[in-house]
Design an enzyme around this catalytic site. Sequence first.
Site, PDB file in Angstrom:
ATOM      1  N   THR A   2     -47.392  39.821  86.874  1.00  0.00           N
ATOM      2  CA  THR A   2     -48.235  40.875  86.291  1.00  0.00           C
ATOM      3  C   THR A   2     -47.439  41.760  85.327  1.00  0.00           C
ATOM      4  O   THR A   2     -47.860  41.995  84.183  1.00  0.00           O
ATOM      5  CB  THR A   2     -48.799  41.780  87.414  1.00  0.00           C
ATOM      6  N   HIS A  56     -56.407  42.928  89.599  1.00  0.00           N
ATOM      7  CA  HIS A  56     -56.110  41.847  90.546  1.00  0.00           C
ATOM      8  C   HIS A  56     -57.424  41.286  91.143  1.00  0.00           C
ATOM      9  O   HIS A  56     -57.382  40.442  92.040  1.00  0.00           O
ATOM     10  CB  HIS A  56     -55.267  42.357  91.726  1.00  0.00           C
ATOM     11  N   GLY A 103     -36.795  37.353  89.518  1.00  0.00           N
ATOM     12  CA  GLY A 103     -37.556  36.638  88.501  1.00  0.00           C
ATOM     13  C   GLY A 103     -37.109  35.203  88.310  1.00  0.00           C
ATOM     14  O   GLY A 103     -36.986  34.743  87.176  1.00  0.00           O
TER      15      GLY A 103
HETATM   16  P1  PAP Z   1     -47.563  43.053  90.779  1.00  0.00           P
HETATM   17  O1  PAP Z   1     -48.576  41.969  90.730  1.00  0.00           O
HETATM   18  O2  PAP Z   1     -47.476  43.733  92.095  1.00  0.00           O
HETATM   19  O3  PAP Z   1     -47.681  44.023  89.648  1.00  0.00           O
HETATM   20  P2  PAP Z   1     -45.589  41.283  89.620  1.00  0.00           P
HETATM   21  O4  PAP Z   1     -45.073  41.914  88.405  1.00  0.00           O
HETATM   22  O5  PAP Z   1     -46.549  40.170  89.469  1.00  0.00           O
HETATM   23  O6  PAP Z   1     -46.121  42.399  90.611  1.00  0.00           O
HETATM   24  O7  PAP Z   1     -44.418  40.663  90.468  1.00  0.00           O
HETATM   25  C1  PAP Z   1     -43.101  41.030  90.448  1.00  0.00           C
HETATM   26  C2  PAP Z   1     -42.351  39.760  90.227  1.00  0.00           C
HETATM   27  O8  PAP Z   1     -42.254  39.518  88.823  1.00  0.00           O
HETATM   28  C3  PAP Z   1     -40.921  39.878  90.737  1.00  0.00           C
HETATM   29  O9  PAP Z   1     -40.524  38.548  91.048  1.00  0.00           O
HETATM   30  P3  PAP Z   1     -39.388  38.212  92.097  1.00  0.00           P
HETATM   31  O10 PAP Z   1     -39.655  39.029  93.322  1.00  0.00           O
HETATM   32  O11 PAP Z   1     -39.473  36.743  92.352  1.00  0.00           O
HETATM   33  O12 PAP Z   1     -38.110  38.582  91.431  1.00  0.00           O
HETATM   34  C4  PAP Z   1     -40.222  40.412  89.520  1.00  0.00           C
HETATM   35  O13 PAP Z   1     -38.830  40.234  89.522  1.00  0.00           O
HETATM   36  C5  PAP Z   1     -40.890  39.580  88.438  1.00  0.00           C
HETATM   37  N1  PAP Z   1     -40.796  40.206  87.129  1.00  0.00           N
HETATM   38  C6  PAP Z   1     -40.996  41.501  86.795  1.00  0.00           C
HETATM   39  N2  PAP Z   1     -40.807  41.688  85.488  1.00  0.00           N
HETATM   40  C7  PAP Z   1     -40.468  40.496  84.975  1.00  0.00           C
HETATM   41  C8  PAP Z   1     -40.122  40.049  83.659  1.00  0.00           C
HETATM   42  N3  PAP Z   1     -40.089  40.870  82.654  1.00  0.00           N
HETATM   43  N4  PAP Z   1     -39.821  38.730  83.498  1.00  0.00           N
HETATM   44  C9  PAP Z   1     -39.862  37.856  84.527  1.00  0.00           C
HETATM   45  N5  PAP Z   1     -40.169  38.229  85.793  1.00  0.00           N
HETATM   46  C10 PAP Z   1     -40.463  39.529  86.014  1.00  0.00           C
END
Ligand code: PAP
Length: 339
Positions: free
Chosen positions: A83, A146, A303
């Site tokens: 997201t 969502h 990520g």
């Molecule tokens: P949300 O749906 O609660 O807003 P969301 O952003 O979908 O959260 O999920 C966070 C995940 O996206 C994290 O993954 P991980 O736990 O496997 O590390 C987070 O690190 C990752 N994330 C956030 N920003 C980015 C980005 N710019 N590029 C790639 N992955 C990202």
Amino acid sequence: MDTATNSKAEIASPIKDVDDEIQQLLQTLPKEEGLISGSGMSLYLYQGFWRSARYLKPAISFQTHFQAFDSDVMVATFPKCGTTWLKALTFSILYRSQFARDVHPLLNFTPHQLVRFMEFDVYLNNPCPDLDNIFCVYKPRLFATHLPHASLPTSIKNSKCKIVYICRNPMDMFVSLWNFTGKLRDKTQDPPLSLDEAFDKFYRGVYSAGPFFEHVLGYWKASQENPNKILFLKYEDLKEDISSQLKHLAIFLGVPFTEDEQKHGVVEEIANICSLKELKEVEVNKKGFHVTGIPHTDFFRKGEVGDWSNYLTPSMVERLDKLIHEKLDNSGLTFKLSS
Ligand code: PAP
């Protein structure tokens, strides 16, 4: 710009305004505890998906009152599937002609402040928010949800409003969710939830916005039926080839990169500023809280594709593998589990 930021964590503070009508509705719905506890955080099965009491009312307000414009763009996601990343990318592509390149809004605002959630933010305290005022800075309107496809406001489905959806392989999504809720439980002083307990809830689909497969399939089928309206993206594809995916996204949004832009590295520039590495270092993402009470920093972790292999036991992998086949076979939808 109204950025709706809280000054302190309110993840599980008592809910103030679950009014009588919602209380009555809640009494008719199946109820379970999800991954986070605390007042207002019990989950209720509403229209086939688990939702906390705290966010049910704003979701219903959004469903009932929102009037889409043909020009609207909505980022729709399942939690922990990318997201934050997709918000940053969509914002940067869509509005790139509306701000100077050296003062990118992502340097001063979080992706969640720039592209606000309807049911967790815009409609949180007001069933009829002043949308003209909220969306007065950039045009066209860009917002996020969502909510599952079936529960979207009718005007979103019936208008030409575009939807960009992103999903991710369920193993990494679960590991991301488990890490995320672990941090939230720390803050609310809840005892840690074991991976086994969390996996059991995940397997049964009992967590906020779950079940995963039904959510993903709802948007997958709708995108197949109407590819001009819904762009279905996968986190793993963005990790593998961000440039192609961004060009594709820009075309879908109706703002393709010109040859000149491509020659001057605009695509790479956007990929770079929206990368996890860059966003993590931006001051605004390191401090403060989202309107939900979640620290901004908790949206950024590793990520990676395949991080699940550092967490899941062989038996969890086997069960999840079976579930993936059971749910997705014959749908045409597949996921990459490793990079
Ligand atoms: P949300 O749906 O609660 O807003 P969301 O952003 O979908 O959260 O999920 C966070 C995940 O996206 C994290 O993954 P991980 O736990 O496997 O590390 C987070 O690190 C990752 N994330 C956030 N920003 C980015 C980005 N710019 N590029 C790639 N992955 C990202």
